[in-house]
Design a protein around this motif. Sequence first.
Motif, mmCIF file in Angstrom:
data_model
loop_
_atom_site.group_PDB
_atom_site.id
_atom_site.type_symbol
_atom_site.label_atom_id
_atom_site.label_comp_id
_atom_site.label_asym_id
_atom_site.label_seq_id
_atom_site.Cartn_x
_atom_site.Cartn_y
_atom_site.Cartn_z
ATOM 1 N N ARG A 28 19.508 13.283 11.085
ATOM 2 C CA ARG A 28 18.793 12.699 12.237
ATOM 3 C C ARG A 28 18.815 13.602 13.474
ATOM 4 O O ARG A 28 17.912 13.575 14.298
ATOM 5 N N GLU A 29 19.899 14.384 13.592
ATOM 6 C CA GLU A 29 20.024 15.246 14.772
ATOM 7 C C GLU A 29 19.077 16.449 14.724
ATOM 8 O O GLU A 29 18.987 17.197 15.690
ATOM 9 N N LEU A 38 15.861 13.594 22.042
ATOM 10 C CA LEU A 38 16.513 13.558 20.736
ATOM 11 C C LEU A 38 16.311 12.173 20.113
ATOM 12 O O LEU A 38 15.944 12.030 18.948
ATOM 13 N N ARG A 39 16.526 11.172 20.924
ATOM 14 C CA ARG A 39 16.393 9.774 20.501
ATOM 15 C C ARG A 39 14.942 9.475 20.105
ATOM 16 O O ARG A 39 14.683 8.879 19.060
ATOM 17 N N GLN A 65 20.093 14.693 30.331
ATOM 18 C CA GLN A 65 19.331 13.452 30.170
ATOM 19 C C GLN A 65 18.054 13.701 29.363
ATOM 20 O O GLN A 65 17.701 12.904 28.490
ATOM 21 N N VAL A 71 27.179 6.763 30.474
ATOM 22 C CA VAL A 71 27.189 8.145 30.987
ATOM 23 C C VAL A 71 26.262 8.247 32.209
ATOM 24 O O VAL A 71 26.624 8.831 33.229
ATOM 25 N N ARG A 130 19.593 11.867 37.927
ATOM 26 C CA ARG A 130 20.875 12.510 37.629
ATOM 27 C C ARG A 130 21.015 13.852 38.355
ATOM 28 O O ARG A 130 22.115 14.341 38.548
ATOM 29 N N GLU A 135 23.646 1.224 15.112
ATOM 30 C CA GLU A 135 24.097 2.601 15.351
ATOM 31 C C GLU A 135 23.412 3.167 16.612
ATOM 32 O O GLU A 135 24.069 3.703 17.499
ATOM 33 N N LEU A 136 22.073 3.036 16.644
ATOM 34 C CA LEU A 136 21.347 3.553 17.816
ATOM 35 C C LEU A 136 21.718 2.756 19.072
ATOM 36 O O LEU A 136 21.713 3.296 20.177
ATOM 37 N N TYR A 159 24.758 20.134 16.717
ATOM 38 C CA TYR A 159 24.042 18.884 16.498
ATOM 39 C C TYR A 159 22.698 19.221 15.857
ATOM 40 O O TYR A 159 21.826 19.745 16.512
ATOM 41 N N THR A 166 19.061 14.041 25.718
ATOM 42 C CA THR A 166 19.416 12.729 25.183
ATOM 43 C C THR A 166 18.167 11.910 24.860
ATOM 44 O O THR A 166 18.028 11.355 23.762
ATOM 45 N N ALA A 196 26.049 11.038 24.587
ATOM 46 C CA ALA A 196 26.489 10.620 23.253
ATOM 47 C C ALA A 196 25.470 11.151 22.250
ATOM 48 O O ALA A 196 24.286 11.227 22.551
ATOM 49 N N THR A 197 25.923 11.527 21.072
ATOM 50 C CA THR A 197 25.028 12.139 20.081
ATOM 51 C C THR A 197 24.918 11.277 18.820
ATOM 52 O O THR A 197 25.660 10.302 18.651
ATOM 53 N N PHE A 241 21.792 19.984 24.309
ATOM 54 C CA PHE A 241 21.846 19.080 25.465
ATOM 55 C C PHE A 241 21.800 19.844 26.782
ATOM 56 O O PHE A 241 21.183 19.400 27.729
ATOM 57 N N ASN A 266 25.238 6.182 26.246
ATOM 58 C CA ASN A 266 24.426 7.002 27.152
ATOM 59 C C ASN A 266 24.109 6.260 28.447
ATOM 60 O O ASN A 266 24.005 6.893 29.511
ATOM 61 N N ALA A 284 18.639 -1.982 24.423
ATOM 62 C CA ALA A 284 18.261 -2.543 23.125
ATOM 63 C C ALA A 284 17.852 -1.418 22.206
ATOM 64 O O ALA A 284 17.393 -0.375 22.672
ATOM 65 N N ALA A 285 18.064 -1.598 20.900
ATOM 66 C CA ALA A 285 17.741 -0.531 19.939
ATOM 67 C C ALA A 285 17.377 -1.164 18.601
ATOM 68 O O ALA A 285 17.689 -2.326 18.360
ATOM 69 N N ASP A 312 22.793 4.340 22.582
ATOM 70 C CA ASP A 312 22.117 3.956 23.827
ATOM 71 C C ASP A 312 23.108 3.373 24.836
ATOM 72 O O ASP A 312 23.023 3.626 26.034
#
Lengths: 141, 476
Positions: B266-267, B249-250, B243, A73, B190, A62-63, B69, B246, A118-119, B94, A70, A57-58, A67
């Motif tokens: 945003r990056e 960053l989020r 990981q 992945v 991971r 877009e997010l 990024y 990721t 994913a970026t 990353f 990822n 959930a986001a 998510d």
Amino acid sequence: MSKTAAWEHVPHGADIGVRGRGATLAEAFENAALALTAVITDPESVRARTAIEIACAAPDRELLLVDWLNAVVFEMATRQMLFARFDVTINNHSLAAKAFGEPVCRERHHPAVEVKGATLTGLAVRQLADNAYSAECIVDV
Amino acid sequence: MDTTSLSREGEYGWVIEPTGDMRVPAVIYAAENLVRDMDEKVREQITNVATLPGIVKAAYAMPDAHWGYGFPIGGVAAFDASAGGVVSAGGVGFDISCGVRTLATGLHADTVVGVGPRLADALFADIPAGVGSEGAITLDQKKMHDMLAGGAEWAVSQGWGDARDLERIEEHGCMAGARPDCVSQKAKSRQKREMGTLGSGNHYLEVQRVEQIYDEQVAEAFGLVTGDAVVSIHCGSRGLGHQIGTEFLREMAAAASQYDIKLPDRELACAPLESPLGERYLGAMRAAINCALANREIITHLTRRVFVELFPDAQLDLIYDVSHNTCKLESHIVDGKARELFVHRKGATRAFGPGHPDLPLALRDTGQPVLIGGSMGTASYVLAGTTTSEQLAFSSACHGAGRAMSRHAAKRRWRGREVVDELAERHIWIRSPSFRGVAEEAPGAYKDVSHVVQASHDAGLARLVARVTPIVCIKG
């Protein structure tokens, strides 16, 4: 799959972009994930033998795409699997999915490259003029 | 890149003067042709970096800078924690602590060429590379914790390395301040079966020939002899680092407004160094640095085992191990005063000059070895840190070639089998699980690293020591 469904790769200097298209947002997300598989191997070479459940959930769609990709992945990396098919449902920026695939077989899949994540670059989820949805971002390899 | 709006600082410095939200200037170091070939995105991204809180002196781009990024790849920026400075997950990248190490073998390259295909097969069989490969080590919770806290030191303590290597690794093989408790369970899971694995993409293990020496004295101190074989390993912190990158960053992208940080992209996601989020990221990122250091040490151990089988007298001595995706607390002189700064290097190599106290005694007079990997089938370079680099860019230099074309275009242009066959005719043996992967990494898909290295040398960021060319290349 509807006629508007498709995936493609978007060229990028250092990495690669994944783009999914579909009649619904969920279908676009399914195809973006299929494009992710195609970064690694030919999705046609992967058998849909085992189903894995994924949920995320986001705050926005877009997010949610980042998510979702990822999460795929993560499942690929920790289960050493590749996925051939995805069934996605999306409700209010919450996603539930089943990913169908099999363990990586190096002799059959010849995996070209590993996806790191994913970026937020090139990140776009939009509804197109024909009402179809498109979902894309750059993935780091 | 259009150079008309850039001002010049000597022949190799290209300056973007501060405008708008920029707190400091941005400086690109490169020869004119390299700057002209750079993507406009490099200008945009390095300008954005110059807007971040607490940035000191300038935002820098190395000669190999390209679109990344948030930060450009080849970006360097230092931040002062006490001045509201930030740490950025996008400013590290990353693949945390991705880097290169080079080992002398004491063998003549012709001896190695004589058994080239056999050596290639043996290395490919014993060093896990690419998707679907697994390491021989499984980490339980305790071992995971110890590895994240101990780095290469941990690998040595487990019998997966040589204690003599440690002083030849940045941070002496163990990054202080690592916080395994700040690393998520997902990141740890991971990594459970990934220790001692090479990964894929542009990562490789190469056996190389020392083709040319530019500086005899420094080469001798590094243990480089013309005609000898060396081994270079390029890889990073594997799934764990990816990981962590990721997740933070989020989290940083979502938290920026809470810290009142205006993100032009945003990056560029970042958090104040002196904030709970910034401190958690530093702890996790340092643990990932240790993961990368342990990983390269274990791969070295596996490589030594293969070499001893084929060449019982071979002794593989580590020349140096560099990381090119990091953020480290370092002491730097700014306007004549020593300051403690958090230096981000994303796709940039630390290049401490002669006399730096962090260098081992054997390298104290020469400056730090700066290891620059080329693309598959092409030359790589060894440089040394200079005294001038400190003033130019917080002792930093380039890190590699950078792609000239996308994977997509490379895949359409080359066939992997033909690339492998053509290189084998030139006595360069490639081993990879995927011909498509080889096509995507074809030598022609990358820029010529020699131009980037020459520009680093000419700009004074580092100085040329030796050029090495491939004999065997293991790709993931």
